[in-house]
Design a protein around this motif. Structure first.
Motif, mmCIF file in Angstrom:
data_model
loop_
_atom_site.group_PDB
_atom_site.id
_atom_site.type_symbol
_atom_site.label_atom_id
_atom_site.label_comp_id
_atom_site.label_asym_id
_atom_site.label_seq_id
_atom_site.Cartn_x
_atom_site.Cartn_y
_atom_site.Cartn_z
ATOM 1 N N TRP A 61 0.773 -1.043 0.037
ATOM 2 C CA TRP A 61 -0.067 -0.075 -0.110
ATOM 3 C C TRP A 61 1.031 1.176 -0.138
ATOM 4 O O TRP A 61 2.102 1.277 0.303
ATOM 5 C CB TRP A 61 -0.838 0.054 1.139
ATOM 6 N N LYS A 62 0.418 2.523 -0.314
ATOM 7 C CA LYS A 62 0.923 3.558 -0.254
ATOM 8 C C LYS A 62 1.304 3.717 1.247
ATOM 9 O O LYS A 62 0.348 3.817 1.939
ATOM 10 C CB LYS A 62 0.310 4.824 -1.225
ATOM 11 N N ALA A 63 2.307 4.240 1.605
ATOM 12 C CA ALA A 63 2.607 4.800 2.978
ATOM 13 C C ALA A 63 1.636 5.762 3.390
ATOM 14 O O ALA A 63 1.352 6.943 2.712
ATOM 15 C CB ALA A 63 3.981 5.550 3.169
ATOM 16 N N GLY A 64 0.896 5.617 4.399
ATOM 17 C CA GLY A 64 -0.166 6.569 4.875
ATOM 18 C C GLY A 64 -1.553 6.528 4.323
ATOM 19 O O GLY A 64 -2.333 7.549 4.447
ATOM 20 N N ASP A 65 -1.794 5.708 3.626
ATOM 21 C CA ASP A 65 -3.018 5.546 2.809
ATOM 22 C C ASP A 65 -4.254 5.548 3.808
ATOM 23 O O ASP A 65 -3.998 4.649 5.042
ATOM 24 C CB ASP A 65 -2.901 4.175 2.082
ATOM 25 N N ALA A 66 -5.177 6.366 3.575
ATOM 26 C CA ALA A 66 -6.198 6.531 4.643
ATOM 27 C C ALA A 66 -7.073 5.348 4.800
ATOM 28 O O ALA A 66 -7.447 4.965 5.752
ATOM 29 C CB ALA A 66 -6.984 7.670 4.055
ATOM 30 N N ASP A 67 -7.315 4.687 3.754
ATOM 31 C CA ASP A 67 -8.264 3.399 3.761
ATOM 32 C C ASP A 67 -7.661 2.429 4.536
ATOM 33 O O ASP A 67 -8.412 1.704 5.437
ATOM 34 C CB ASP A 67 -8.568 2.927 2.289
ATOM 35 N N ILE A 68 -6.380 2.067 4.262
ATOM 36 C CA ILE A 68 -5.949 1.019 4.999
ATOM 37 C C ILE A 68 -5.565 1.471 6.235
ATOM 38 O O ILE A 68 -5.721 0.662 7.550
ATOM 39 C CB ILE A 68 -4.605 0.392 4.350
ATOM 40 N N ALA A 69 -5.396 2.719 6.821
ATOM 41 C CA ALA A 69 -5.255 3.080 8.144
ATOM 42 C C ALA A 69 -6.338 2.955 8.899
ATOM 43 O O ALA A 69 -6.264 2.714 10.111
ATOM 44 C CB ALA A 69 -4.860 4.522 7.943
ATOM 45 N N LYS A 70 -7.630 3.144 8.340
ATOM 46 C CA LYS A 70 -8.829 2.828 9.134
ATOM 47 C C LYS A 70 -8.820 1.404 9.613
ATOM 48 O O LYS A 70 -9.397 1.206 10.749
ATOM 49 C CB LYS A 70 -10.038 3.258 8.146
ATOM 50 N N LEU A 71 -8.443 0.620 8.843
ATOM 51 C CA LEU A 71 -8.519 -0.711 8.987
ATOM 52 C C LEU A 71 -7.650 -1.237 10.464
ATOM 53 O O LEU A 71 -8.186 -2.051 11.212
ATOM 54 C CB LEU A 71 -7.940 -1.765 8.037
ATOM 55 N N PHE A 72 -6.508 -0.301 10.669
ATOM 56 C CA PHE A 72 -5.726 -0.602 11.900
ATOM 57 C C PHE A 72 -6.081 0.196 12.804
ATOM 58 O O PHE A 72 -4.900 0.621 13.741
ATOM 59 C CB PHE A 72 -4.331 -0.700 11.106
ATOM 60 N N ALA A 73 -7.180 1.245 12.762
ATOM 61 C CA ALA A 73 -7.311 2.130 13.698
ATOM 62 C C ALA A 73 -7.464 2.064 15.270
ATOM 63 O O ALA A 73 -6.890 2.499 16.142
ATOM 64 C CB ALA A 73 -8.637 2.741 13.635
ATOM 65 N N LYS A 74 -7.846 0.396 15.500
ATOM 66 C CA LYS A 74 -7.636 0.172 16.866
ATOM 67 C C LYS A 74 -6.569 -1.116 17.103
ATOM 68 O O LYS A 74 -6.463 -1.481 18.098
ATOM 69 C CB LYS A 74 -8.834 -0.784 17.164
ATOM 70 N N ALA A 75 -5.672 -1.053 16.087
ATOM 71 C CA ALA A 75 -4.711 -2.008 16.391
ATOM 72 C C ALA A 75 -3.428 -1.698 17.259
ATOM 73 O O ALA A 75 -3.440 -0.231 17.399
ATOM 74 C CB ALA A 75 -3.992 -2.321 14.881
ATOM 75 N N GLU A 76 -2.808 -2.603 17.538
ATOM 76 C CA GLU A 76 -1.581 -2.094 18.499
ATOM 77 C C GLU A 76 -0.392 -1.396 17.591
ATOM 78 O O GLU A 76 -0.157 -1.820 16.580
ATOM 79 C CB GLU A 76 -1.003 -3.284 19.205
ATOM 80 N N THR A 77 0.253 -0.581 18.129
ATOM 81 C CA THR A 77 1.401 0.334 17.438
ATOM 82 C C THR A 77 2.715 -0.078 17.984
ATOM 83 O O THR A 77 2.985 0.095 19.283
ATOM 84 C CB THR A 77 1.272 1.614 17.505
ATOM 85 N N LEU A 78 3.427 -0.883 17.423
ATOM 86 C CA LEU A 78 4.869 -1.248 17.997
ATOM 87 C C LEU A 78 5.797 -0.077 17.769
ATOM 88 O O LEU A 78 5.651 1.241 17.329
ATOM 89 C CB LEU A 78 5.690 -2.383 17.010
ATOM 90 N N PRO A 79 7.100 -0.019 18.654
ATOM 91 C CA PRO A 79 7.887 1.139 18.729
ATOM 92 C C PRO A 79 8.493 1.692 17.403
ATOM 93 O O PRO A 79 8.435 2.983 17.070
ATOM 94 C CB PRO A 79 9.039 0.732 19.471
ATOM 95 N N ASP A 80 8.523 0.702 16.306
ATOM 96 C CA ASP A 80 8.812 1.251 15.123
ATOM 97 C C ASP A 80 7.682 1.636 14.109
ATOM 98 O O ASP A 80 7.960 1.812 13.067
ATOM 99 C CB ASP A 80 9.527 0.013 14.112
ATOM 100 N N GLY A 81 6.553 1.838 14.587
ATOM 101 C CA GLY A 81 5.371 2.359 13.888
ATOM 102 C C GLY A 81 4.511 1.305 13.352
ATOM 103 O O GLY A 81 3.607 1.552 12.639
ATOM 104 N N THR A 82 4.903 -0.102 13.312
ATOM 105 C CA THR A 82 4.216 -1.067 12.725
ATOM 106 C C THR A 82 2.965 -1.516 13.349
ATOM 107 O O THR A 82 2.720 -1.256 14.574
ATOM 108 C CB THR A 82 4.924 -2.406 12.669
ATOM 109 N N ARG A 83 1.710 -1.427 12.686
ATOM 110 C CA ARG A 83 0.611 -1.640 13.325
ATOM 111 C C ARG A 83 0.316 -3.227 13.441
ATOM 112 O O ARG A 83 0.366 -3.909 12.376
ATOM 113 C CB ARG A 83 -0.644 -0.961 12.708
ATOM 114 N N VAL A 84 -0.197 -3.812 14.478
ATOM 115 C CA VAL A 84 -0.389 -5.215 14.548
ATOM 116 C C VAL A 84 -1.836 -5.550 15.129
ATOM 117 O O VAL A 84 -2.064 -5.124 16.176
ATOM 118 C CB VAL A 84 0.612 -5.856 15.689
ATOM 119 N N SER A 85 -2.751 -6.245 14.259
ATOM 120 C CA SER A 85 -4.147 -6.797 14.596
ATOM 121 C C SER A 85 -3.941 -8.358 15.139
ATOM 122 O O SER A 85 -3.338 -8.689 14.009
ATOM 123 C CB SER A 85 -4.948 -6.326 13.763
ATOM 124 N N ILE A 86 -4.626 -8.963 15.977
ATOM 125 C CA ILE A 86 -4.558 -10.174 16.329
ATOM 126 C C ILE A 86 -5.923 -10.563 16.077
ATOM 127 O O ILE A 86 -6.889 -10.206 16.876
ATOM 128 C CB ILE A 86 -4.049 -10.581 17.485
#
Length: 223
Positions: free
Chosen positions: A130-155
């Motif tokens: 995806w394009k960095a900062g894409d708004a659509d994919i960002a919505k999917l990870f809105a409630k995901a955990e954010t790691l120190p390097d900025g990676t979003r993780v959803s389980i």
């Protein structure tokens, strides 16, 4: 049947994508007779015949009448890895002592059947760019955990896709700051839509997350 959900059935698909993003997908599904190949299948049409149907000019009037895909949709998700490449990386990142069997997939998706000595378990990975900062994919990870390097993780833990009796699926969905998305899932059966044959998948959440976050995906996706 979605080719991206490996199951106990034979599936052959031909996908034609035009320069403007319009697509023609032709698929057929039949009863499984072991590992499906172009020459070992219960299906009446061969892959070259499906390809001929998908590429036929008879579709031209239909495609012309369709509205052009939005530019955003054409560029948002760009599979950069083949199913074979993804399956190869999965094998490299599996814990030591894990035996592997069937593998396969399509562009952007790969899967491997593994066995830790307690029964077979499907491990599947989807890789998207995806394009960095894409708004659509960002919505999917809105409630995901954010790691120190900025990676979003959803389980996620729940029933397996396709609904095999007693089948459960554990998934880790990751999105890196550069837009690389890696989704890995493990099922307590050898394929989707089949009943669970073990209590839990062969890989736990910690192992799935470790594989999804490995730097190998970034290197492979850019190769």
């Amino acid at each position: 049947m979605d080719e991206k959900r490996p199951s106990g059935a034979d599936v052959l698909s031909a996908l034609l994508t035009g320069k403007d993003g319009r697509q023609v997908l032709v698929s057929e599904t039949g009863v499984s007779r072991g590992k499906a190949t172009a020459g070992n299948t219960s299906l009446p049409l061969r892959l070259r015949q499906l390809s001929a149907i998908a590429s036929s000019p008879v579709w031209d009037p239909v495609l012309t009448a369709m509205p052009a895909p939005p530019v955003h949709d054409q560029t948002a998700v760009i599979p950069r890895m083949t199913g074979r490449q993804i399956s190869h990386v999965i094998r490299q990142l599996l814990p030591a002592g894990m035996r592997t069997a069937q593998s396969g997939g399509s562009d952007g998706f790969g899967h491997v059947t593994v066995d830790d000595g307690h029964g077979k378990s499907l491990v599947a990975v989807n890789v998207q760019r995806w394009k960095a900062g894409d708004a659509d994919i960002a919505k999917l990870f809105a409630k995901a955990e954010t790691l120190p390097d900025g990676t979003r993780v959803s389980i996620r833990k729940g029933p397996a896709s396709g609904g095999g009796k007693g089948a459960v699926e554990w998934s880790v969905d990751t999105l890196r700051k550069d837009g690389l998305r890696v989704v890995i899932s493990a099922v307590n059966a050898r394929a989707y839509q089949l009943p669970g044959t073990r209590k839990e998948p062969a890989l736990d959440i910690r192992q799935l997350q470790q594989i999804a976050l490995d730097a190998a995906w970034g290197r492979a996706a850019l190769s």
